[in-house]
Structures are given as C-alpha cells and as structure tokens.
Write a protein that holds these residues in place. Structure first.
Motif, PDB file in Angstrom:
ATOM      1  N   ASP A 408      40.472  50.463  37.706  1.00  0.00           N
ATOM      2  CA  ASP A 408      40.375  50.057  39.108  1.00  0.00           C
ATOM      3  C   ASP A 408      38.796  50.146  39.400  1.00  0.00           C
ATOM      4  O   ASP A 408      38.265  51.124  39.436  1.00  0.00           O
ATOM      5  CB  ASP A 408      41.042  51.127  39.899  1.00  0.00           C
ATOM      6  N   ASP A 410      37.190  49.565  42.194  1.00  0.00           N
ATOM      7  CA  ASP A 410      36.690  49.571  43.429  1.00  0.00           C
ATOM      8  C   ASP A 410      35.240  50.366  43.491  1.00  0.00           C
ATOM      9  O   ASP A 410      34.347  49.840  44.410  1.00  0.00           O
ATOM     10  CB  ASP A 410      37.762  50.590  44.060  1.00  0.00           C
ATOM     11  N   GLN A 427      44.067  46.505  40.609  1.00  0.00           N
ATOM     12  CA  GLN A 427      44.658  47.622  41.659  1.00  0.00           C
ATOM     13  C   GLN A 427      45.285  48.529  40.832  1.00  0.00           C
ATOM     14  O   GLN A 427      46.521  48.237  40.244  1.00  0.00           O
ATOM     15  CB  GLN A 427      45.009  46.719  42.806  1.00  0.00           C
ATOM     16  N   GLU A 455      45.160  43.928  48.084  1.00  0.00           N
ATOM     17  CA  GLU A 455      44.248  43.524  47.637  1.00  0.00           C
ATOM     18  C   GLU A 455      44.411  41.958  47.031  1.00  0.00           C
ATOM     19  O   GLU A 455      43.114  41.308  46.952  1.00  0.00           O
ATOM     20  CB  GLU A 455      43.385  44.402  46.723  1.00  0.00           C
TER      21      GLU A 455
END
Length: 504
Positions: A408, A410, A427, A455
């Motif tokens: 992920d 992020d 995600q 997302e």
C-alpha cells in the motif's frame, strides 16, 4: 492385550516422573500389533525433543506391571530417518529379547475437515465353519514411500454376510493427509476371537472418490488376490457400498462455511462487490483463486478460475462469484505457497489491452496476509501502475499484515529494481478493524466497503489525467455503451505456510 504409551520432556524430569504424552488403544491377542491411534506433536528443528516409548500388557498405571520393553529416541531421529521410518529394538528387561518397534512420521497437512461416512457390504465370503462371517473393515492411508498406515477400524458385525456398519467420523488428514487423490486401501476381515482374523478381500479408493457420495462409482468389488489366482471363475468376494458421505469444515478455518453466517472471505466479497458492481454494465466478473491443487492431477495453480472454466472465467453478478467460491472449496485442495504476482499480472494483461479510457479494472484480492513472492509482486504492481487498474487487498484473520502495508503506497510509493510506481494503485485494509463488536455483519460490511472503495475515484482520475483523457459527453440513456468499469475478484484459497493446523 498390548498397551503403548509415549512420554515426553525427559530433560525436565526431576524425580516426579516423566510426562505421559499419550497412549494407544489396546489390541487383543497378537504379538505384532499395528496401532491405529496416532500421536500428534509439534516438531521444532532447532530443539532436541526426547521421547520414551513403553510397551505394557495392561492399561494399569503401574509402569512395572506386565512391562514388555521400552525405547528411547528423539523426535528428530524419527523424522530424519530414511522415509521418516525408524525401527529400533525394545529393551529394559535384562537377558530377554523384547522385540522391535517401528515408528513412522509424516508432516500433517493444514486440512482440518472432518468426514462422516457409512458403508455396507453385500454377499461377502463365508469364513466361519459353524456360521456366517463376522466382518469388519480396516482403512489404510498410503504413505509417500508406497507403504500403508492403518487409520481406522469399523466395529464387528456378527454372523452377517450383508453387514451395515455404523456411520463413523474421521479427520480428512488422517485418511489422506489432505491429498485428496492419495490411495486409501480398505481390507475386509472376518473377526476371530483368538485374534487370527481371516482375510476376506480388499479394495482401494481415494478421498476424492468417496467425497462424491453415494453413486454407482462408490460400489467396490472386494477382491482376494490368492483366490483370484487359484480359481479361474473367481469374480469377487462380495461388494462394499458407500451409503452416505458428509463433510464438515473445521470452524477454525477462515474458509469455514457456517450454515448461520458468512465467513470473512464471503463478507469481503459481498461488501465490496455489491457496491462496485453498479459501475459495470454487464455484471460479469472474472473470479480467480490462488494457492491450490486442482483436480484431477493435483497441479498447483496461483491463478485458476473459481468456476473451473478456463475459457470463460466470468461469474454472473457477485452472487455468482460467491457461488463459484463456495463450489471451489469443495473441489480444490488448499495448498501453498501464496503467490500474488500471477493474478496481478493476469489482470494487468487484460488492462493493457484497453488503455483508451473506456474501461477501468479493479482487482479485489482477499487473503490471509501471507505472501511468498514479494519481489515479484512489487514488480507486478509497478508495471500495473501505468495501466487503467486499481488493486484492493482485504486481509482476513489474525495474521500480521506488514507485507501488505508495504504494498500500500500511501506513505512510500512501491518500487522494484530501481523503478518507482507511476501511481499509488494499491489500497489495503485488515477486515478485523471493521468488524462490529455486536456481531452485526451488515454494519461490518458497510464499514469495510466505505474505506476500501474511498480511493478508487482518485486513482481512476489520476490515470485519466496522466494520459490526457478527457471525460466523454453524456450518452443517451438507451445506449448500449461499453462498461466504464470492470471488476475482477480474487480470493486466496491457500493455508498459511507457517501455520500447521489451520486454514487461512
């Protein structure tokens, strides 16, 4: 009768007596017993696990009464011997030969399913002079070295050539160690009081065959090789028929199908799928599994259609996906390792064919969090980041999901071989964070869907903008336009490799 028991932890013995780990059943009137009951131990390669086996004539608690002999070894000696079969001489009685004892060891599969079956026989050979036979069945599991290990005995039916045995329950791993195509041999005997049971005949089957339930294929001829060799007109010594078969999955398995509620895999599929399917015009979803042995040859696959149709892996609606998932659990054998890259690449190949903005692919992966090909998966994600696709990973169960967090992007964008992913397309969420404490599945599923799908719009827009694709004018309501979103749903059907006794 003979009695055997196992004692463990000799190194911690401090005068209070060793710890009795387990005892076998008693076998009457024989000097060559073949024990059915097994000992299940956790094996630790890095530790010395000392064992002692004592053989006695009685079930009494006194270790000296009717003592027949003993043997010391380590668990590592048994496992490390050729074929994991160790033969040793019994000792402990000065000046007397106590016989030998043979051990065989096998690593247990993660399969925790329980099978219940019932069998009957018809026209068995008459073995008793003054009456009919007293038949019983003995089941043997085949080993990897070609030998057989006894795993079950039925009760004896007195004076009956057409016996109907009581239903019995046996763990699937005891019958075949999780290998559904492994040979199961069944011997039919006529019971004698003195222990010299008369052999009537034998037949072979497999777990996969009996799991089909009552049918014409589960009527077995009982054959006696000696009689067949001597008599030209010999046909058989009777038949044995499977009357019923029922499989109960272990409640400890994450794939366990309870009659009262959905498992975590099914809830994640339904929660995400029912929302995202509204953006797919034909509602046809390719659904794949990864980490299983497939029938009929047991080939391991990391990207197989849940509906078993390699030409058309599409399922109609999310309900069709769920139905295919449940059906696959009945036909495939869960098996490792867990490789993510094949499925990611499979969807990426589809996405690479449509890069004009008319379709966007969403890959939903549901897994226990154990990943075996991290380097390959990172490379697959980096390659997929330039395509019209997003990846949702839902982690189920209590496992640690550090590897999933790494995918992920992020915080830190995924990279592979010096290449950084063009976009953040992964995600990840652990399902346990969304489970309602009151047990409300609807609320749990709603919370999960909201977060994992949040997302997707931004990821879709980021791809369109990077390719300079402008929104198309609104189409007439009656138009049969192509879908703007295609969802591919994937579930892991593989047990966690480092966990020996539960599915993942």
């Amino acid at each position: 009768p003979l009695r055997c028991f196992l004692v463990d932890d000799l190194q911690t013995y401090k005068g209070s007596g060793p710890t009795v780990f387990g005892r076998t059943e008693v076998i009457d009137n024989t000097l060559n017993p073949d024990f059915v009951r097994k000992f299940v131990l956790d094996f630790f390669f890095e530790e010395k696990q000392n064992l002692r086996f004592d053989v006695t004539l009685t079930m009494c608690s006194s270790p000296l009464k009717d003592f027949l002999g003993q043997m010391f070894c380590t668990l590592g000696e048994i496992i490390g011997s050729t074929g994991s079969r160790l033969e040793r001489t019994l000792s402990g009685i000065p000046g007397k030969k106590c016989g030998t004892i043979l051990f065989s060891a096998e690593e247990l599969s993660n399969c925790r399913d329980i099978a219940t079956m019932q069998l009957c026989a018809n026209k068995l050979d008459k073995k008793d002079f003054f009456g009919k036979s007293d038949p019983f069945l003995v089941f043997y599991r085949s080993n990897e070295d070609g030998t057989f290990t006894i795993c079950h005995k039925t009760e004896v039916i007195k004076n009956n050539l057409n016996p109907v045995w009581q239903p019995f329950t046996i763990p699937v791993r005891a019958l075949c160690n999780g290998d559904y195509d492994r040979t199961v041999k069944v011997d039919v005997y006529d019971w004698d009081r003195d222990g010299s049971h008369d052999f009537i005949g034998e037949f072979t089957t497999s777990y996969r065959e009996v799991s089909r339930g009552q049918s014409q294929f589960n009527v077995y001829e009982v054959l006696n090789p000696k009689k067949k060799g001597k008599k030209k007109k010999y046909v058989n010594s009777g038949t044995v028929t499977l009357l019923s078969f029922k499989l109960v999955s272990s409640p400890t398995s994450l794939h366990y199908m309870s009659p009262y509620q959905m498992n975590a895999y099914a809830m994640a599929l339904k929660a995400v799928g029912e929302i995202i399917q509204d953006y797919d015009s034909d509602k046809h979803f390719p659904a794949y599994g990864f980490g299983a042995k497939l029938p009929p040859d047991g080939k391991i696959s990391h990207a197989f259609p849940l509906n078993s149709n390699t030409e058309t892996p599409n399922c109609v609606g999310i309900e069709g996906v769920l139905e295919a998932y449940f059906q696959s659990l009945r036909t495939v054998q869960l098996y490792g390792p867990t490789n993510f890259a094949p499925v990611v690449n499979q969807v990426a190949r589809c996405a690479a064919e449509v890069t004009d903005g008319s379709q966007y692919f969403v890959l939903l992966m549901i897994t226990d969090g154990v990943i075996s090909d991290m380097a390959q998966t990172k490379e697959a994600v980096v390659n997929a980041a330039s395509l019209p696709m997003s990846i949702i990973i839902v982690g189920v169960g209590p496992a640690e999901f550090d590897a999933m967090e790494e995918l992920d992007g992020d915080e830190v964008r995924v990279s592979s071989r010096g290449r950084i992913a063009e976009r953040d397309i992964v995600q990840f969420v652990p399902f346990r964070d969304y489970i309602d404490r009151s047990g409300n599945q609807v609320l749990s599923m709603a919370r999960l869907a909201k977060d994992v799908l949040a997302e997707i719009p931004d990821q879709l827009l980021s791809f369109m903008k990077s390719r300079g694709i402008e929104p198309r004018p609104p189409l007439p309501a009656c138009s049969d336009s192509p879908s703007m979103s295609t969802t591919t749903t994937t579930t892991s059907t593989k047990p966690a490799p480092q966990e020996r006794n539960r599915h993942a």
